[in-house]
Write a protein that holds these residues in place. Structure first.
Motif, short mmCIF file in Angstrom:
data_model
loop_
_atom_site.label_atom_id
_atom_site.label_comp_id
_atom_site.label_asym_id
_atom_site.label_seq_id
_atom_site.Cartn_x
_atom_site.Cartn_y
_atom_site.Cartn_z
N ARG A 121 -4.35 -7.75 41.09
CA ARG A 121 -3.26 -8.05 40.15
C ARG A 121 -1.95 -8.28 40.91
NH1 ARG A 121 -3.51 -3.96 35.68
NH2 ARG A 121 -5.04 -5.41 34.81
N TYR A 122 -1.71 -7.51 41.94
CA TYR A 122 -0.50 -7.68 42.75
C TYR A 122 -0.44 -9.10 43.33
CZ TYR A 122 2.63 -7.20 46.79
OH TYR A 122 3.62 -7.40 47.71
N ILE A 123 -1.55 -9.55 43.91
CA ILE A 123 -1.60 -10.89 44.49
C ILE A 123 -1.41 -11.94 43.40
CG2 ILE A 123 -3.09 -12.57 45.64
CD1 ILE A 123 -1.95 -10.45 47.52
N ALA A 124 -2.03 -11.73 42.23
CA ALA A 124 -1.92 -12.69 41.14
C ALA A 124 -0.49 -12.78 40.59
CB ALA A 124 -2.88 -12.32 40.02
N LYS A 125 0.20 -11.66 40.55
CA LYS A 125 1.53 -11.62 39.92
C LYS A 125 2.67 -11.86 40.91
CE LYS A 125 -0.54 -10.49 36.08
NZ LYS A 125 -0.69 -11.45 34.97
N TRP A 126 2.51 -11.41 42.15
CA TRP A 126 3.62 -11.49 43.11
C TRP A 126 3.27 -12.29 44.36
CZ3 TRP A 126 8.40 -11.61 42.45
CH2 TRP A 126 9.33 -11.33 43.45
N GLY A 127 1.98 -12.52 44.60
CA GLY A 127 1.56 -13.36 45.71
C GLY A 127 1.86 -12.78 47.07
N LYS A 128 2.33 -13.63 47.96
CA LYS A 128 2.59 -13.22 49.35
C LYS A 128 4.05 -12.86 49.59
CE LYS A 128 0.67 -17.05 50.84
NZ LYS A 128 0.20 -18.11 51.77
N VAL A 137 -5.66 0.41 48.86
CA VAL A 137 -4.83 -0.70 48.39
C VAL A 137 -4.54 -1.68 49.52
CG1 VAL A 137 -2.49 -1.29 47.61
CG2 VAL A 137 -3.81 0.48 46.43
N PHE A 138 -4.10 -1.18 50.66
CA PHE A 138 -3.74 -2.08 51.76
C PHE A 138 -4.97 -2.70 52.42
CE2 PHE A 138 0.38 -0.30 51.07
CZ PHE A 138 1.26 -1.32 51.44
N ASP A 139 -6.09 -2.00 52.41
CA ASP A 139 -7.33 -2.61 52.91
C ASP A 139 -7.71 -3.81 52.04
OD1 ASP A 139 -7.58 -0.83 54.97
OD2 ASP A 139 -9.25 0.30 54.09
N GLU A 140 -7.55 -3.66 50.74
CA GLU A 140 -7.88 -4.76 49.83
C GLU A 140 -6.86 -5.90 49.93
OE1 GLU A 140 -10.73 -5.04 47.88
OE2 GLU A 140 -11.24 -3.36 49.21
N LEU A 141 -5.58 -5.56 50.04
CA LEU A 141 -4.56 -6.60 50.16
C LEU A 141 -4.75 -7.40 51.45
CD1 LEU A 141 -1.32 -4.75 48.97
CD2 LEU A 141 -2.63 -6.49 47.73
N ARG A 142 -5.23 -6.74 52.49
CA ARG A 142 -5.46 -7.41 53.77
C ARG A 142 -6.52 -8.51 53.66
NH1 ARG A 142 -6.09 -2.67 56.31
NH2 ARG A 142 -3.88 -2.17 56.20
N LYS A 143 -7.38 -8.40 52.66
CA LYS A 143 -8.44 -9.40 52.46
C LYS A 143 -7.96 -10.64 51.72
CE LYS A 143 -11.92 -5.72 51.96
NZ LYS A 143 -12.86 -5.08 51.00
N ALA A 144 -6.77 -10.58 51.15
CA ALA A 144 -6.27 -11.69 50.34
C ALA A 144 -6.08 -12.94 51.18
CB ALA A 144 -4.95 -11.30 49.68
#
Length: 362
Positions: A65-72, A98-105
């Motif tokens: 959701r963070y990536i979808a709403k706020w991106g990079k 959370v940061f392990d998953e964000l790192r995959k974006a």
């Protein structure tokens, strides 16, 4: 992260109203914002008399959701203290997951982890590991009571050492909460005295002053009225008193959500229908009766705002656009969550305008 003087730091609890308000901002507005995002605590189910979710279910949607709403775009990412030391099903602490998953974006992300002087050692270890991997530094949430306690300087130095960074990689976010700002001169003097214990604040990567004057409960009778934005008025006064060349903090606030916001038992409490509309130095709050008993009241509230003389026009924010449409009944009365989003949307754009007036447009 390095901020421009007119960069705004809204503190957001990352519930639907907050992240939808962010999503619907213009790209120009987004470029002037670095949100301080907190993965919130788990709400309470009053009917079942237990938390409404598990930590796993509560946290798992956040990275996507963070990536979808706020991106990079850059942001600080904190975890509410009630779940910060909790683990996911794989045994990882919330921040690590959370940061392990964000790192995959795809294309990565620019999130910066946050910790504080109150955080357990295990949380600080997790944050240190994130910082070592991502090399984007760290945010420290520093409360005024931390600074006032004896031994603050040594505790801050110990935390910097524990995370494994230098001062130039640390963002200091001084969280005032919801203090009594008045009289401004006295509060400024107390804040200056407290901050003097922090040493040379120019050594830190960024310095943010975060707080709010928005009340925990809006105690205005129908049809509403005005409340001073003491947080902003105080910040203006504070900036005028800083010596030339002194480190100037960036402005941050909790938008229109009190930091101690708690879920209500809606079986017993009927929230009022209201529109919260930021103005220069104050909020105008148009308030009616119980929302669920009379949703149509929102058309009248919006019509009042549009014809008040202080309406900024439908182009000012996504929230203003909806207010105009609701006033003409081309949009329905929607939900309480949407009205919070509308208030946040307008508030963010108004603060950006305040900062442009104070510092210039860029």
């Amino acid at each position: 992260m390095i901020l421009k003087p007119n960069t705004y730091v809204p503190s957001l609890r990352w519930r639907q109203a907050e992240y939808q308000a962010l999503l619907r901002l213009s790209d120009a507005a987004k470029s002037r914002i670095v949100p301080f995002i907190t993965i919130p605590d788990i709400e309470y189910d009053f009917e079942l008399k237990r938390p409404s979710s598990t930590v796993e279910k509560h946290v798992k949607p956040f990275p996507k959701r963070y990536i979808a709403k706020w991106g990079k775009r850059p942001a600080w990412i904190d975890v509410h203290e009630t779940i910060a030391n909790s683990t996911m099903s794989d045994g990882k602490l919330v921040a690590t997951h959370v940061f392990d998953e964000l790192r995959k974006a795809k294309g990565g992300n620019s999130g910066v982890p946050v910790t504080s002087l109150d955080a357990p050692a295990a949380v600080n270890k997790a944050v240190a590991d994130i910082v070592a991997l991502d090399k984007r530094g760290v945010g420290f949430r520093i409360r005024l009571e931390h600074i006032m306690k004896a031994g603050f300087t040594s505790r801050l130095a110990a935390l910097i050492k524990a995370i494994g960074v230098g001062s130039h990689e640390v963002d200091l976010v001084i969280d005032l909460g919801a203090p009594n700002y008045e009289p401004y001169e006295d509060f400024a003097a107390a804040l200056f005295a407290a901050m003097s214990k922090m040493g040379d604040v120019s050594l830190y990567r960024s310095l943010v002053l975060l707080g709010t004057a928005y009340p925990e409960s809006v105690k205005l009778d129908k049809p509403g009225g005005e409340l001073p934005r003491h947080d902003w008025l105080f910040f203006e006064a504070l900036m005028s008193k800083l010596d030339k060349g002194a480190r100037r903090p960036n402005f941050g606030d909790y938008t229109i959500v009190h930091p101690k916001f708690e879920a209500l038992d809606f079986r017993k409490i009927k929230s009022s229908g209201k529109v919260v509309y930021a103005l220069k130095g104050k909020w105008h709050i148009r308030k009616g009766g119980a929302f669920t008993l009379n949703r149509a009241q929102m058309h009248d509230h919006c019509d009042f705002i549009v014809n008040s003389g202080f309406f900024r026009g439908a182009d000012f924010s996504n929230g203003d656009e909806y207010i105009k449409k609701c006033a003409t009944k081309s949009e329905g009365p929607s939900t309480l969550t949407r009205w919070k989003e509308i208030g946040i949307s307008h508030h963010i754009m108004h603060v950006l305008e305040d900062l442009s007036t104070l510092y210039g447009p860029s």
